[in-house]
Design a protein around this motif. Structure first.
Motif, PDB file in Angstrom:
ATOM      1  N   VAL A  18       0.855  -1.182   0.000  1.00 48.12           N
ATOM      2  CA  VAL A  18       0.000   0.000   0.000  1.00 48.12           C
ATOM      3  C   VAL A  18       0.892   1.233   0.000  1.00 48.12           C
ATOM      4  CG1 VAL A  18      -1.718   1.307   1.307  1.00 48.12           C
ATOM      5  CG2 VAL A  18      -1.834  -1.192   1.225  1.00 48.12           C
ATOM      6  N   THR A  19       0.580   2.200  -0.859  1.00 48.61           N
ATOM      7  CA  THR A  19       1.344   3.444  -0.909  1.00 48.61           C
ATOM      8  C   THR A  19       0.537   4.557  -0.267  1.00 48.61           C
ATOM      9  OG1 THR A  19       2.511   2.806  -2.929  1.00 48.61           O
ATOM     10  CG2 THR A  19       2.451   5.151  -2.400  1.00 48.61           C
ATOM     11  N   ILE A  20       1.144   5.226   0.712  1.00 51.17           N
ATOM     12  CA  ILE A  20       0.494   6.331   1.407  1.00 51.17           C
ATOM     13  C   ILE A  20       1.224   7.627   1.066  1.00 51.17           C
ATOM     14  CG2 ILE A  20      -0.188   7.303   3.634  1.00 51.17           C
ATOM     15  CD1 ILE A  20      -1.598   4.690   3.020  1.00 51.17           C
ATOM     16  N   PRO A  21       0.555   8.589   0.429  1.00 49.42           N
ATOM     17  CA  PRO A  21       1.200   9.873   0.146  1.00 49.42           C
ATOM     18  C   PRO A  21       1.404  10.660   1.441  1.00 49.42           C
ATOM     19  CG  PRO A  21      -1.114   9.954  -0.447  1.00 49.42           C
ATOM     20  CD  PRO A  21      -0.835   8.537  -0.064  1.00 49.42           C
ATOM     21  N   VAL A  22       2.540  11.342   1.517  1.00 50.88           N
ATOM     22  CA  VAL A  22       2.908  12.093   2.715  1.00 50.88           C
ATOM     23  C   VAL A  22       3.173  13.550   2.354  1.00 50.88           C
ATOM     24  CG1 VAL A  22       4.580  12.334   4.590  1.00 50.88           C
ATOM     25  CG2 VAL A  22       3.930  10.049   3.785  1.00 50.88           C
ATOM     26  N   ASP A  57      -5.346   5.053  -5.445  1.00 50.41           N
ATOM     27  CA  ASP A  57      -5.420   3.801  -4.707  1.00 50.41           C
ATOM     28  C   ASP A  57      -5.042   3.931  -3.239  1.00 50.41           C
ATOM     29  OD1 ASP A  57      -6.201   2.292  -6.951  1.00 50.41           O
ATOM     30  OD2 ASP A  57      -4.128   2.245  -7.657  1.00 50.41           O
ATOM     31  N   ALA A  58      -4.652   5.112  -2.815  1.00 49.33           N
ATOM     32  CA  ALA A  58      -4.238   5.293  -1.425  1.00 49.33           C
ATOM     33  C   ALA A  58      -5.466   5.377  -0.519  1.00 49.33           C
ATOM     34  CB  ALA A  58      -3.401   6.555  -1.282  1.00 49.33           C
ATOM     35  N   PRO A  59      -5.506   4.600   0.557  1.00 52.20           N
ATOM     36  CA  PRO A  59      -6.653   4.653   1.459  1.00 52.20           C
ATOM     37  C   PRO A  59      -6.633   5.870   2.381  1.00 52.20           C
ATOM     38  CG  PRO A  59      -5.031   3.104   2.286  1.00 52.20           C
ATOM     39  CD  PRO A  59      -4.537   3.556   0.950  1.00 52.20           C
ATOM     40  N   ALA A  60      -5.455   6.517   2.459  1.00 52.62           N
ATOM     41  CA  ALA A  60      -5.324   7.651   3.376  1.00 52.62           C
ATOM     42  C   ALA A  60      -4.237   8.600   2.886  1.00 52.62           C
ATOM     43  CB  ALA A  60      -4.989   7.165   4.787  1.00 52.62           C
ATOM     44  N   VAL A  61      -4.253   9.799   3.436  1.00 56.71           N
ATOM     45  CA  VAL A  61      -3.193  10.780   3.217  1.00 56.71           C
ATOM     46  C   VAL A  61      -2.578  11.093   4.578  1.00 56.71           C
ATOM     47  CG1 VAL A  61      -2.672  13.169   2.571  1.00 56.71           C
ATOM     48  CG2 VAL A  61      -4.232  11.807   1.167  1.00 56.71           C
ATOM     49  N   ALA A  62      -1.258  11.046   4.650  1.00 55.28           N
ATOM     50  CA  ALA A  62      -0.555  11.344   5.898  1.00 55.28           C
ATOM     51  C   ALA A  62       0.040  12.752   5.825  1.00 55.28           C
ATOM     52  CB  ALA A  62       0.549  10.321   6.152  1.00 55.28           C
ATOM     53  N   ILE A  63      -0.145  13.513   6.880  1.00 54.30           N
ATOM     54  CA  ILE A  63       0.362  14.884   6.910  1.00 54.30           C
ATOM     55  C   ILE A  63       1.252  15.061   8.128  1.00 54.30           C
ATOM     56  CG2 ILE A  63      -0.242  17.327   7.023  1.00 54.30           C
ATOM     57  CD1 ILE A  63      -2.917  16.661   5.761  1.00 54.30           C
ATOM     58  N   SER A  64       2.497  15.448   7.879  1.00 43.67           N
ATOM     59  CA  SER A  64       3.429  15.747   8.954  1.00 43.67           C
ATOM     60  C   SER A  64       3.380  17.248   9.223  1.00 43.67           C
ATOM     61  CB  SER A  64       4.852  15.333   8.553  1.00 43.67           C
ATOM     62  OG  SER A  64       5.802  15.857   9.454  1.00 43.67           O
ATOM     63  N   ILE A  65       3.100  17.623  10.471  1.00 40.54           N
ATOM     64  CA  ILE A  65       2.997  19.033  10.828  1.00 40.54           C
ATOM     65  C   ILE A  65       4.080  19.402  11.830  1.00 40.54           C
ATOM     66  CG2 ILE A  65       1.578  20.757  12.025  1.00 40.54           C
ATOM     67  CD1 ILE A  65      -0.857  19.591  10.792  1.00 40.54           C
ATOM     68  N   ASN A  66       4.733  20.520  11.558  1.00 39.57           N
ATOM     69  CA  ASN A  66       5.710  21.086  12.487  1.00 39.57           C
ATOM     70  C   ASN A  66       5.623  22.594  12.337  1.00 39.57           C
ATOM     71  OD1 ASN A  66       7.727  21.381  14.351  1.00 39.57           O
ATOM     72  ND2 ASN A  66       9.383  20.717  13.000  1.00 39.57           N
ATOM     73  N   SER A  67       4.731  23.219  13.117  1.00 41.21           N
ATOM     74  CA  SER A  67       4.481  24.649  12.959  1.00 41.21           C
ATOM     75  C   SER A  67       4.084  25.286  14.279  1.00 41.21           C
ATOM     76  CB  SER A  67       3.383  24.890  11.925  1.00 41.21           C
ATOM     77  OG  SER A  67       3.049  26.273  11.868  1.00 41.21           O
ATOM     78  N   PRO A  68       4.660  26.463  14.588  1.00 42.82           N
ATOM     79  CA  PRO A  68       4.286  27.187  15.800  1.00 42.82           C
ATOM     80  C   PRO A  68       3.084  28.099  15.588  1.00 42.82           C
ATOM     81  CG  PRO A  68       6.053  28.365  14.729  1.00 42.82           C
ATOM     82  CD  PRO A  68       5.776  27.133  13.880  1.00 42.82           C
ATOM     83  N   GLY A  69       2.539  28.119  14.366  1.00 39.24           N
ATOM     84  CA  GLY A  69       1.369  28.943  14.091  1.00 39.24           C
ATOM     85  C   GLY A  69       1.674  30.114  13.180  1.00 39.24           C
ATOM     86  N   GLY A  70       0.812  31.113  13.244  1.00 35.72           N
ATOM     87  CA  GLY A  70       0.926  32.283  12.377  1.00 35.72           C
ATOM     88  C   GLY A  70      -0.450  32.795  12.013  1.00 35.72           C
ATOM     89  N   ARG A 231      -0.770  -0.174  10.621  1.00 33.09           N
ATOM     90  CA  ARG A 231      -2.169  -0.078  10.207  1.00 33.09           C
ATOM     91  C   ARG A 231      -2.422  -0.683   8.830  1.00 33.09           C
ATOM     92  NH1 ARG A 231      -5.532   5.142  11.726  1.00 33.09           N
ATOM     93  NH2 ARG A 231      -4.561   4.413  13.639  1.00 33.09           N
ATOM     94  N   TYR A 232      -1.494  -0.481   7.894  1.00 36.31           N
ATOM     95  CA  TYR A 232      -1.735  -0.902   6.514  1.00 36.31           C
ATOM     96  C   TYR A 232      -0.834  -2.046   6.054  1.00 36.31           C
ATOM     97  CZ  TYR A 232      -4.508   3.338   6.386  1.00 36.31           C
ATOM     98  OH  TYR A 232      -5.440   4.316   6.657  1.00 36.31           O
ATOM     99  N   GLY A 233      -0.041  -2.579   6.968  1.00 32.65           N
ATOM    100  CA  GLY A 233       0.777  -3.732   6.636  1.00 32.65           C
ATOM    101  C   GLY A 233       2.247  -3.399   6.496  1.00 32.65           C
ATOM    102  N   PRO A 234       3.132  -4.387   6.720  1.00 33.46           N
ATOM    103  CA  PRO A 234       4.583  -4.148   6.690  1.00 33.46           C
ATOM    104  C   PRO A 234       5.119  -3.744   5.325  1.00 33.46           C
ATOM    105  CG  PRO A 234       4.094  -6.504   6.840  1.00 33.46           C
ATOM    106  CD  PRO A 234       2.799  -5.788   7.050  1.00 33.46           C
ATOM    107  N   LYS A 235       4.348  -3.994   4.261  1.00 29.06           N
ATOM    108  CA  LYS A 235       4.796  -3.608   2.923  1.00 29.06           C
ATOM    109  C   LYS A 235       4.428  -2.169   2.569  1.00 29.06           C
ATOM    110  CE  LYS A 235       4.422  -8.264   0.941  1.00 29.06           C
ATOM    111  NZ  LYS A 235       3.792  -9.080  -0.140  1.00 29.06           N
ATOM    112  N   VAL A 241       5.288  13.692  -1.042  1.00 23.56           N
ATOM    113  CA  VAL A 241       4.813  14.566  -2.107  1.00 23.56           C
ATOM    114  C   VAL A 241       5.565  15.889  -2.014  1.00 23.56           C
ATOM    115  CG1 VAL A 241       2.820  15.759  -3.087  1.00 23.56           C
ATOM    116  CG2 VAL A 241       2.547  13.512  -2.030  1.00 23.56           C
ATOM    117  N   SER A 242       6.214  16.279  -3.096  1.00 23.21           N
ATOM    118  CA  SER A 242       6.990  17.517  -3.075  1.00 23.21           C
ATOM    119  C   SER A 242       6.892  18.211  -4.424  1.00 23.21           C
ATOM    120  CB  SER A 242       8.456  17.234  -2.740  1.00 23.21           C
ATOM    121  OG  SER A 242       9.034  16.360  -3.697  1.00 23.21           O
ATOM    122  N   SER A 243       7.332  19.454  -4.444  1.00 24.33           N
ATOM    123  CA  SER A 243       7.351  20.234  -5.682  1.00 24.33           C
ATOM    124  C   SER A 243       8.779  20.693  -5.936  1.00 24.33           C
ATOM    125  CB  SER A 243       6.420  21.447  -5.586  1.00 24.33           C
ATOM    126  OG  SER A 243       5.095  21.027  -5.413  1.00 24.33           O
TER     127      SER A 243
END
Length: 286
Positions: A18-22, A57-70, A231-235, A241-243
């Motif tokens: 399973v591939t999960i976009p981050v 085909d991704a069942p979910a999207v993962a979002i990493s957050i590191n922000s003090p706000g604004g 959650r989605y298996g060892p594979k 995702v980047s630009s």
């Protein structure tokens, strides 16, 4: 169809990885920004968010957050784009907090169906703050006379070169209360009954991820790779995702057609921006 049926199987029986976009949403949140101060805004994150939710085909999207706000406006716009696409694409959103998801950073975090934090992460700070400087005596000391002309008696409120007026401060605080109420409503809507009845919850205080779990601000403790593979298996594969920008795009984006004086001015503004940026992170000991 095969991939759809595969997702319905227990993780031990899945035949495909399973591939999960981050997405990584790291930095202070505000409109604008620039070469000297990368920041998060809808303009800088929209394409990343769209690309992540385009993984059919991704069942979910993962979002990493590191922000003090604004900016509360940009925070809510990013939050709304995530929720809109989650509903449109019928995907689960898993938010992972790194060092901090506070203030506007936490506003974005509640876009997640689940929030997972490191035990030592900083979460919360559900409040609104405005900060500036006062230079009422500076101009006299340097022998400069300031001239300001306005049409409309309130066009120069909270002028940093003039003494504060109570009515101006009261007006600002009234605006802050409205923004704060919007923030509180968002958190209550998304977190619901998970939130504990704590009098400090919406006072602007912040806590570790461990305490945030007890307060209902987060759902679990852990890190992205471990949680997703469990959650989605060892594979399970994580696809960042980047630009990327090419060599010439980076050079043209920096210099453009600006004259040396313009570049110097941008650098000077960059120093002030960096000081403000440092102050935001500094509030959380980072």
């Amino acid at each position: 169809m095969r991939r759809f049926l595969n997702r319905l199987l227990p993780k031990s029986m899945r035949s495909e990885a399973v591939t999960i976009p981050v997405i990584r949403l790291h930095g202070t949140i505000m409109a604008g920004g620039g070469q000297f101060r990368p920041s998060l805004s809808l303009a800088t994150t929209a394409s990343l968010i769209e690309k992540a939710f385009a993984y059919a085909d991704a069942p979910a999207v993962a979002i990493s957050i590191n922000s003090p706000g604004g900016s509360p406006v940009q925070s809510r716009l990013i939050y709304k784009r995530i929720r809109d696409l989650a509903a449109e694409k019928d995907k689960k959103v898993l938010v992972f907090v790194e060092d901090v998801a506070a203030s506007g950073g936490y506003m974005i975090a509640v876009a997640g169906d689940e929030i997972i934090a490191d035990p030592s992460s900083i979460v919360g700070s559900i409040g609104v703050v405005s900060a500036s400087f006062g230079f009422t005596d500076l101009l006299k000391k340097v022998g400069v006379e300031r001239r300001v002309y306005t049409a409309g008696k309130n066009k120069a409120v909270l002028d940093p070169f003039k003494p504060e007026k109570k009515e101006d401060v009261d007006r600002l605080k009234a605006l802050q209360l409205e923004v704060h109420e919007t923030f509180i409503d968002m958190v209550k809507e998304r977190r619901g009954s998970k939130l504990k009845d704590d009098p400090d919850l919406f006072t602007g205080l912040f806590w570790t991820g461990k305490k945030g779990l007890a307060l209902g601000l987060v759902d679990a403790l852990g890190d992205m790779r471990e949680v997703l593979k469990d959650r989605y298996g060892p594979k399970t594969r994580l696809s960042l995702v980047s630009s990327p920008r090419g060599f010439f795009a980076r050079r043209l984006g920096f210099f453009g057609s600006s004259a040396p004086a313009d570049i110097a001015g941008q650098a000077a503004n960059g120093l002030l921006d960096a000081a403000e940026d440092r102050a935001l992170w500094g509030r959380f000991g980072l």
